[in-house]
Scaffold this motif. Structure first.
Motif, PDB file in Angstrom:
ATOM      1  N   THR A   1       9.025   7.898 -10.403  1.00 21.99           N
ATOM      2  CA  THR A   1       8.675   9.098  -9.851  1.00 21.99           C
ATOM      3  C   THR A   1       7.229   9.497  -9.759  1.00 21.99           C
ATOM      4  O   THR A   1       6.554   9.751  -8.796  1.00 21.99           O
ATOM      5  CB  THR A   1       9.587  10.252 -10.754  1.00 21.99           C
ATOM      6  OG1 THR A   1      10.762  10.061 -10.782  1.00 21.99           O
ATOM      7  CG2 THR A   1       9.356  11.590  -9.935  1.00 21.99           C
ATOM      8  N   LEU A   2       6.304   9.395 -10.858  1.00 23.72           N
ATOM      9  CA  LEU A   2       5.073   9.919 -10.978  1.00 23.72           C
ATOM     10  C   LEU A   2       4.328   8.549 -10.521  1.00 23.72           C
ATOM     11  O   LEU A   2       2.916   8.692 -10.396  1.00 23.72           O
ATOM     12  CB  LEU A   2       4.569  10.223 -12.345  1.00 23.72           C
ATOM     13  CG  LEU A   2       5.241  11.410 -13.020  1.00 23.72           C
ATOM     14  CD1 LEU A   2       4.652  11.727 -14.315  1.00 23.72           C
ATOM     15  CD2 LEU A   2       5.335  12.438 -12.005  1.00 23.72           C
ATOM     16  N   LYS A   3       4.787   7.350 -10.239  1.00 27.71           N
ATOM     17  CA  LYS A   3       4.195   6.217  -9.842  1.00 27.71           C
ATOM     18  C   LYS A   3       2.679   5.909 -10.637  1.00 27.71           C
ATOM     19  O   LYS A   3       1.808   5.528 -10.082  1.00 27.71           O
ATOM     20  CB  LYS A   3       3.588   6.467  -8.271  1.00 27.71           C
ATOM     21  CG  LYS A   3       4.852   6.789  -7.392  1.00 27.71           C
ATOM     22  CD  LYS A   3       5.904   5.742  -7.353  1.00 27.71           C
ATOM     23  CE  LYS A   3       6.953   6.209  -6.200  1.00 27.71           C
ATOM     24  NZ  LYS A   3       8.207   5.253  -6.250  1.00 27.71           N
ATOM     25  N   VAL A   4       2.697   5.996 -11.636  1.00 26.52           N
ATOM     26  CA  VAL A   4       1.719   5.926 -12.614  1.00 26.52           C
ATOM     27  C   VAL A   4       0.855   4.473 -12.524  1.00 26.52           C
ATOM     28  O   VAL A   4      -0.390   4.320 -12.323  1.00 26.52           O
ATOM     29  CB  VAL A   4       1.852   6.100 -14.208  1.00 26.52           C
ATOM     30  CG1 VAL A   4       2.882   5.011 -14.799  1.00 26.52           C
ATOM     31  CG2 VAL A   4       0.617   6.014 -14.945  1.00 26.52           C
ATOM     32  N   SER A   5       1.898   3.315 -12.372  1.00 20.95           N
ATOM     33  CA  SER A   5       1.142   1.984 -12.402  1.00 20.95           C
ATOM     34  C   SER A   5       0.917   1.758 -11.027  1.00 20.95           C
ATOM     35  O   SER A   5      -0.386   0.977 -10.763  1.00 20.95           O
ATOM     36  CB  SER A   5       2.103   1.078 -12.803  1.00 20.95           C
ATOM     37  OG  SER A   5       3.373   0.996 -12.000  1.00 20.95           O
ATOM     38  N   GLU A   6       1.382   2.162 -10.014  1.00 18.17           N
ATOM     39  CA  GLU A   6       1.046   2.109  -8.485  1.00 18.17           C
ATOM     40  C   GLU A   6      -0.229   2.729  -8.241  1.00 18.17           C
ATOM     41  O   GLU A   6      -1.217   2.205  -7.221  1.00 18.17           O
ATOM     42  CB  GLU A   6       2.096   2.488  -7.562  1.00 18.17           C
ATOM     43  CG  GLU A   6       3.265   1.745  -7.628  1.00 18.17           C
ATOM     44  CD  GLU A   6       4.337   2.238  -6.713  1.00 18.17           C
ATOM     45  OE1 GLU A   6       4.167   2.252  -5.613  1.00 18.17           O
ATOM     46  OE2 GLU A   6       5.743   2.156  -7.271  1.00 18.17           O
ATOM     47  N   GLN A   7      -0.362   4.022  -8.852  1.00 20.66           N
ATOM     48  CA  GLN A   7      -1.613   4.858  -8.573  1.00 20.66           C
ATOM     49  C   GLN A   7      -2.724   4.130  -9.355  1.00 20.66           C
ATOM     50  O   GLN A   7      -3.945   4.096  -8.860  1.00 20.66           O
ATOM     51  CB  GLN A   7      -1.533   6.204  -9.173  1.00 20.66           C
ATOM     52  CG  GLN A   7      -0.437   6.710  -8.172  1.00 20.66           C
ATOM     53  CD  GLN A   7      -0.629   8.637  -8.535  1.00 20.66           C
ATOM     54  OE1 GLN A   7      -1.611   9.023  -8.207  1.00 20.66           O
ATOM     55  NE2 GLN A   7       0.393   9.158  -9.283  1.00 20.66           N
ATOM     56  N   LEU A   8      -2.765   3.671 -10.573  1.00 17.68           N
ATOM     57  CA  LEU A   8      -3.778   3.137 -11.313  1.00 17.68           C
ATOM     58  C   LEU A   8      -4.093   1.621 -11.171  1.00 17.68           C
ATOM     59  O   LEU A   8      -5.166   1.244 -11.434  1.00 17.68           O
ATOM     60  CB  LEU A   8      -3.320   3.176 -13.023  1.00 17.68           C
ATOM     61  CG  LEU A   8      -3.153   4.908 -13.319  1.00 17.68           C
ATOM     62  CD1 LEU A   8      -2.752   4.580 -14.843  1.00 17.68           C
ATOM     63  CD2 LEU A   8      -4.474   5.648 -13.041  1.00 17.68           C
ATOM     64  N   LYS A   9      -3.152   0.748 -10.545  1.00 22.74           N
ATOM     65  CA  LYS A   9      -3.663  -0.482 -10.410  1.00 22.74           C
ATOM     66  C   LYS A   9      -4.807  -0.726  -9.738  1.00 22.74           C
ATOM     67  O   LYS A   9      -5.729  -1.510 -10.075  1.00 22.74           O
ATOM     68  CB  LYS A   9      -2.364  -1.154  -9.778  1.00 22.74           C
ATOM     69  CG  LYS A   9      -2.647  -2.904  -9.809  1.00 22.74           C
ATOM     70  CD  LYS A   9      -1.393  -3.459  -9.152  1.00 22.74           C
ATOM     71  CE  LYS A   9      -1.344  -5.085  -9.249  1.00 22.74           C
ATOM     72  NZ  LYS A   9      -0.385  -5.677  -8.747  1.00 22.74           N
ATOM     73  N   PRO A  10      -4.882  -0.304  -8.459  1.00 24.60           N
ATOM     74  CA  PRO A  10      -6.147  -0.249  -7.926  1.00 24.60           C
ATOM     75  C   PRO A  10      -7.473   0.334  -8.253  1.00 24.60           C
ATOM     76  O   PRO A  10      -8.572  -0.250  -8.358  1.00 24.60           O
ATOM     77  CB  PRO A  10      -5.972   0.618  -6.443  1.00 24.60           C
ATOM     78  CG  PRO A  10      -4.724   1.194  -6.625  1.00 24.60           C
ATOM     79  CD  PRO A  10      -4.070   0.825  -7.692  1.00 24.60           C
ATOM     80  N   MET A  11      -7.146   1.252  -9.092  1.00 23.90           N
ATOM     81  CA  MET A  11      -8.407   1.998  -9.817  1.00 23.90           C
ATOM     82  C   MET A  11      -8.672   0.966 -11.177  1.00 23.90           C
ATOM     83  O   MET A  11      -9.897   0.895 -11.118  1.00 23.90           O
ATOM     84  CB  MET A  11      -7.871   3.337 -10.359  1.00 23.90           C
ATOM     85  CG  MET A  11      -7.529   4.500  -9.317  1.00 23.90           C
ATOM     86  SD  MET A  11      -7.056   5.987  -9.946  1.00 23.90           S
ATOM     87  CE  MET A  11      -8.611   6.695 -10.428  1.00 23.90           C
ATOM     88  N   MET A  12      -7.818   0.330 -11.642  1.00 22.36           N
ATOM     89  CA  MET A  12      -8.265  -0.490 -12.598  1.00 22.36           C
ATOM     90  C   MET A  12      -8.933  -1.766 -11.952  1.00 22.36           C
ATOM     91  O   MET A  12     -10.074  -2.294 -12.652  1.00 22.36           O
ATOM     92  CB  MET A  12      -6.669  -0.993 -13.202  1.00 22.36           C
ATOM     93  CG  MET A  12      -6.394   0.080 -14.229  1.00 22.36           C
ATOM     94  SD  MET A  12      -4.938  -0.710 -15.125  1.00 22.36           S
ATOM     95  CE  MET A  12      -4.423   1.057 -15.891  1.00 22.36           C
ATOM     96  N   GLN A  13      -8.376  -2.017 -10.894  1.00 24.39           N
ATOM     97  CA  GLN A  13      -9.082  -3.312 -10.138  1.00 24.39           C
ATOM     98  C   GLN A  13     -10.447  -2.996  -9.970  1.00 24.39           C
ATOM     99  O   GLN A  13     -11.399  -3.964  -9.839  1.00 24.39           O
ATOM    100  CB  GLN A  13      -8.197  -3.948  -8.972  1.00 24.39           C
ATOM    101  CG  GLN A  13      -6.830  -4.425  -9.636  1.00 24.39           C
ATOM    102  CD  GLN A  13      -5.930  -4.690  -8.339  1.00 24.39           C
ATOM    103  OE1 GLN A  13      -5.975  -3.751  -7.216  1.00 24.39           O
ATOM    104  NE2 GLN A  13      -5.156  -5.824  -8.247  1.00 24.39           N
ATOM    105  N   SER A  14     -10.885  -1.773  -9.472  1.00 20.76           N
ATOM    106  CA  SER A  14     -12.264  -1.481  -8.933  1.00 20.76           C
ATOM    107  C   SER A  14     -13.037  -1.064 -10.158  1.00 20.76           C
ATOM    108  O   SER A  14     -14.298  -0.705  -9.779  1.00 20.76           O
ATOM    109  CB  SER A  14     -11.980  -0.345  -7.816  1.00 20.76           C
ATOM    110  OG  SER A  14     -11.553   0.820  -8.463  1.00 20.76           O
ATOM    111  N   GLY A  15     -12.340  -0.989 -11.464  1.00 20.27           N
ATOM    112  CA  GLY A  15     -13.303  -0.657 -12.533  1.00 20.27           C
ATOM    113  C   GLY A  15     -13.544   1.107 -12.722  1.00 20.27           C
ATOM    114  O   GLY A  15     -13.901   1.499 -13.749  1.00 20.27           O
ATOM    115  N   GLN A  16     -12.718   1.855 -11.989  1.00 19.61           N
ATOM    116  CA  GLN A  16     -12.597   3.404 -12.189  1.00 19.61           C
ATOM    117  C   GLN A  16     -11.979   3.710 -13.511  1.00 19.61           C
ATOM    118  O   GLN A  16     -12.282   4.791 -14.089  1.00 19.61           O
ATOM    119  CB  GLN A  16     -11.983   3.903 -10.792  1.00 19.61           C
ATOM    120  CG  GLN A  16     -12.928   3.732  -9.546  1.00 19.61           C
ATOM    121  CD  GLN A  16     -12.071   4.232  -8.523  1.00 19.61           C
ATOM    122  OE1 GLN A  16     -11.305   3.671  -7.898  1.00 19.61           O
ATOM    123  NE2 GLN A  16     -12.269   5.474  -7.943  1.00 19.61           N
TER     124      GLN A  16
END
Length: 377
Positions: free
Chosen positions: A176-191
Motif C-alpha cells: 500500500t505505501l509502496k516503500v520499496s518501489e519508491q525507494l529503489k530509484p532513490m537508492m540507485q541514485s544515491g539520494q
C-alpha cells in the motif's frame, strides 16, 4: 482462496450482478402466503446488499491491506506458541541484545516470494519461530539494489523495521505505501542509503487484540519478538551490523506508537524511530492490551519512557501528525527531549490514512539517511 489478491476480488465483483439478476428473476415468482413472500423478498434484498458490501470491503482491504489473511479478519489466528519469562532469561545470563550470543547457533531461514499481486516480486517472506519470545510469524524482507552488487560484497547494510498499524498486515508497507518501489530509484541514485527493509507480523493474538508491541506476562512477548527475535533472524541471514547505530524502526498509526516506544526503550538496539500519526498514551487504542493494565499503560507510553530514562537515550525520533492526530504527541516528546535525544516534528494535513503516509516515504528515508550510516565494512 486468499483474502487478498485478484481471485477473491473477482468473485465478489461477479456476485453483485448475479445477486441482482436472481432477485429480479425471482421477485414476481415467489409463492405462498403474503408473509412468506415478503420475507423471501427481504432475503433477496439483503443478499444483494451483502454482496455489494462484501465487494466494497474486499476492494478497500486489497487497497490498504488492513487484514492480510482470513485468520486475521476472523480473529482465529494465534501466533503465540509460548510466553516464556523473558526477564528471567536475561537475569539468568541469556543475551539480551541481538548478536551478543556467541554460543547460539545461527538459524538460517528459507525465503520465498510473498505471492500477493499487491506486493513486488523482489520482496521475500519467511516463517520465523521466535526462539526467545515464543512468537511465530511471517517476516517480509526486501534487499536494496546494492546488496547483490559485487562492489558491495564485503559491505554490511543498515536495517529499518517497518511496523503496520492495527489491524494491519506485514504486507502493507510494501503493498500500500509502496516503500520499496519508491525507494529503489532513490537508492540507485544515491539520494537514500541502501537500507534493508524488514516488516514482521505484529497482529499476534487470535482475539482481535492489539499487543501494544509490549511484553505482557502470560499473554505475549511482542516487544521481544520485534526487538530481539526478528533482528537476530536478520543478523543470521544477511550482511548487517548488530550495532544499534545501523538500525531504525518505523511505523504508522498504532505501529507509530510502537516505533517510538521501541526506539526509546531500546537505544542499545535502535538509533532512530519514525512515528507517522502515532500516539503516546496506549489508552487511545482501546483494543490494546497495554491500555487495560495501569502499570503497562504507564511504562508503555513513549513520553514516560523518555522522562524516566536514567540518562537521555541517544535516539533520533521523527514524529509526524495532524492536529489531534499525532502532532501533540510529537510536540510533547520534543519538549521532554534532552541531548543526545533529538525529536523532529513534522505537521501534516489530511485524514488518518495511507494517502497521507505514502507520499511521506521519500522524505522520511532521506531523514533516516542523515542519521543512520550507509553501507559499511
Amino acid at each position: 482462496m486468499q483474502l487478498t489478491g485478484t481471485p477473491f476480488l473477482l468473485l465478489t465483483i461477479v456476485l453483485v450482478p448475479i445477486s441482482i439478476t436472481v432477485a429480479l428473476l425471482l421477485w414476481g415468482r415467489v409463492r405462498g402466503p403474503r408473509p412468506v413472500q415478503a420475507l423471501s423478498r427481504i432475503v433477496m434484498l439483503l443478499f444483494c446488499q451483502l454482496t455489494a458490501v462484501m465487494m466494497v470491503f474486499v476492494m478497500v482491504n486489497n487497497a490498504n491491506l488492513i487484514y492480510g489473511s482470513w485468520d486475521d479478519l476472523l480473529g482465529t489466528g494465534n501466533h503465540v506458541r509460548a510466553v516464556p519469562n523473558v526477564q528471567a532469561q536475561a537475569d539468568g545470563g541469556a543475551a539480551g541484545t541481538p548478536g551478543n550470543d556467541a554460543q547460539r547457533p545461527k538459524v538460517i531461514q528459507q525465503f520465498k516470494p510473498v505471492g500477493d499481486p499487491k506486493v513486488p516480486n523482489d520482496v521475500q517472506t519467511t516463517d520465523l519461530k521466535g526462539q526467545v519470545s515464543g512468537v511465530d510469524g511471517e517476516v517480509l524482507v526486501w534487499l536494496p539494489p546494492q546488496y547483490n552488487d559485487p562492489a558491495y560484497k564485503d559491505k554490511t547494510f543498515p536495517v529499518v523495521e517497518l511496523l503496520p498499524g492495527w489491524p494491519g498486515s506485514s504486507k502493507t508497507w510494501f503493498g500500500t505505501l509502496k516503500v520499496s518501489e519508491q525507494l529503489k530509484p532513490m537508492m540507485q541514485s544515491g539520494q537514500v542509503s541502501p537500507f534493508i527493509l524488514v516488516s514482521p507480523r505484529t497482529n499476534l493474538l487470535g482475539d482481535n487484540t492489539d499487543t501494544g508491541c509490549a511484553d505482557v506476562p502470560g499473554k505475549v512477548n511482542a516487544d521481544t519478538w520485534l526487538s530481539r527475535d526478528v533482528p537476530q533472524m536478520v543478523l543470521d541471514n544477511f550482511r548487517v551490523d548488530p550495532a544499534a547505530g545501523r538500525w531504525a524502526v518505523a511505523g504508522y498509526s498504532a505501529g507509530a506508537h510502537c516505533a517510538a516506544k521501541l526506539a526509546l526503550e531500546h537505544p542499545d538496539r535502535y538509533r532512530a524511530g519514525v512515528s507517522l500519526s502515532g500516539y503516546n498514551d496506549p489508552g487511545i487504542e482501546d483494543k490494546s492490551l497495554t491500555a487495560k493494565d495501569p502499570h503497562l499503560r504507564e511504562v508503555s507510553n513513549p513520553l514516560n519512557i523518555l522522562k524516566s530514562a536514567k540518562t537521555p537515550p541517544k535516539t533520533a525520533l521523527y514524529v509526524s501528525g495532524n492536529k489531534g492526530d499525532g502532532l501533540e504527541a510529537g510536540e510533547a516528546l520534543k519538549a521532554a527531549a534532552k541531548a543526545p535525544t533529538t525529536v523532529t516534528v513534522q505537521e501534516t494535513a489530511g485524514a488518518h490514512s495511507s494517502d497521507v503516509w505514502k507520499p511521506m516515504v521519500p522524505g522520511v528515508f532521506t531523514w533516516l539517511t542523515s542519521v543512520i550510516p550507509a553501507a559499511g565494512h
